[in-house]
Structure formats: structure tokens, C-alpha cells
Scaffold this active site. Sequence first.
Site, PDB file in Angstrom:
ATOM      1  N   ARG A   1     -14.935 -41.301 -27.851  1.00 50.84           N
ATOM      2  CA  ARG A   1     -15.945 -42.072 -27.120  1.00 50.84           C
ATOM      3  C   ARG A   1     -17.068 -41.197 -26.593  1.00 50.84           C
ATOM      4  O   ARG A   1     -18.162 -41.689 -26.343  1.00 50.84           O
ATOM      5  CB  ARG A   1     -15.285 -42.878 -25.999  1.00 50.84           C
ATOM      6  CG  ARG A   1     -14.349 -43.941 -26.561  1.00 50.84           C
ATOM      7  CD  ARG A   1     -13.727 -44.832 -25.527  1.00 50.84           C
ATOM      8  NE  ARG A   1     -12.975 -44.083 -24.545  1.00 50.84           N
ATOM      9  CZ  ARG A   1     -12.578 -44.571 -23.383  1.00 50.84           C
ATOM     10  NH1 ARG A   1     -12.853 -45.816 -23.061  1.00 50.84           N
ATOM     11  NH2 ARG A   1     -11.894 -43.826 -22.545  1.00 50.84           N
TER      12      ARG A   1
ATOM     13  N   GLU B   1      -0.417 -33.886 -19.383  1.00 49.21           N
ATOM     14  CA  GLU B   1       0.761 -34.182 -18.586  1.00 49.21           C
ATOM     15  C   GLU B   1       1.955 -34.544 -19.458  1.00 49.21           C
ATOM     16  O   GLU B   1       3.092 -34.503 -19.027  1.00 49.21           O
ATOM     17  CB  GLU B   1       0.468 -35.298 -17.570  1.00 49.21           C
ATOM     18  CG  GLU B   1       0.023 -36.613 -18.165  1.00 49.21           C
ATOM     19  CD  GLU B   1      -1.469 -36.714 -18.445  1.00 49.21           C
ATOM     20  OE1 GLU B   1      -1.936 -37.823 -18.696  1.00 49.21           O
ATOM     21  OE2 GLU B   1      -2.173 -35.688 -18.445  1.00 49.21           O
TER      22      GLU B   1
END
Length: 173
Positions: A61, A98
Site C-alpha cells: 500500500r 511480533e
Amino acid sequence: MPNPPYASLIRDIPDFPRPGILFRDITPLLGDAAGFGAAVRDLAAPYRGGSIDRVVAIEARGYLLGAPVALELGAGLVPVRKKGKLPHEVLRAEYTLEYGEEAVEVHRDALQPGERALIVDDVLATGGTMAAAAALVERAGASVAGAAVLIELTGLRGRDRLGGLPLTAAITL
């Protein structure tokens, strides 16, 4: 500073792409010509007259925002892609997420020593991808003049991971 009016065009999608993630969908903004134009101008504004040679846009994006920002600034566009997607010799930077590790790449010859680059992406979350893109710019011999994102998720403290890199965000959430 309050968020611009086009911030209302960002749609929240809970539990996408997996449970517990709140996805910020920019497609309504992209579909609104006035809002999209205002967002592009806002991303470019701090860097007008700043001798930006290349806009480094992060997949995917970030491309949608980086390309018109490059045109606004009269700069070339350099795509940063996920590993294995570029056809020529590359520089690679790995970073941790993460939930694992990832890597991004840029063509080895996309940036030249002495050039000034602006890194553009849609969202700054934890900062890993942005930090990796900045490392690629520097390894190519160019300098990072700054970074611009449409949305900064301030609660995730991604800015802290950028080591003082000048960052502007059109919208903060």
C-alpha cells in the site's frame, strides 16, 4: 494537531487478517478523489523544496501513496519489496515482527550515493518495516531525508524504533 477531514475515510476492520488485529483500510480514502489528493499533498508538503531525489515506497500500500508523492516532489520512485520479488541484484534487510521474521529488498542500483530519499508507507505500526527500508537506503549510499506515513498508530510506538529519523504522519490514531 487534529486529524484532517479525510481521516474519516479510513475504515476499521476488526480481526483482520487474524483475530485481535484492527486493520486500517485505506481503500475508501483512495476512492475519494478529493481526500486522496489532499492526503498526497499533505504527505509531500514537508519535503517540498527539500531536494528529494527518490521516494522509497514500501510494498504494497505504500506504492499507492509513494507514486503520487514522488510526482508531487519531482522525484524518482524506488519500490521496496518483500524478499524474492525483485528480478535484479538486490540489497536485503531483515527485521523481526511480533510473530516472526521478515525481509525486504531493493534493487542494488535503485539509489545512488549522495541521493536524498523520502520513505513513504501507509501505516507506521511497530516500525520494523520502516527501519529496514531506512537501512536499505543507507546501505545503498543514499541518505534518508525523512519518512512520511498516512497513519501512525502511536500506541505501538513504532517511531521509537526509527532512531530519530524525521517522521511525519498525516493521521495519528
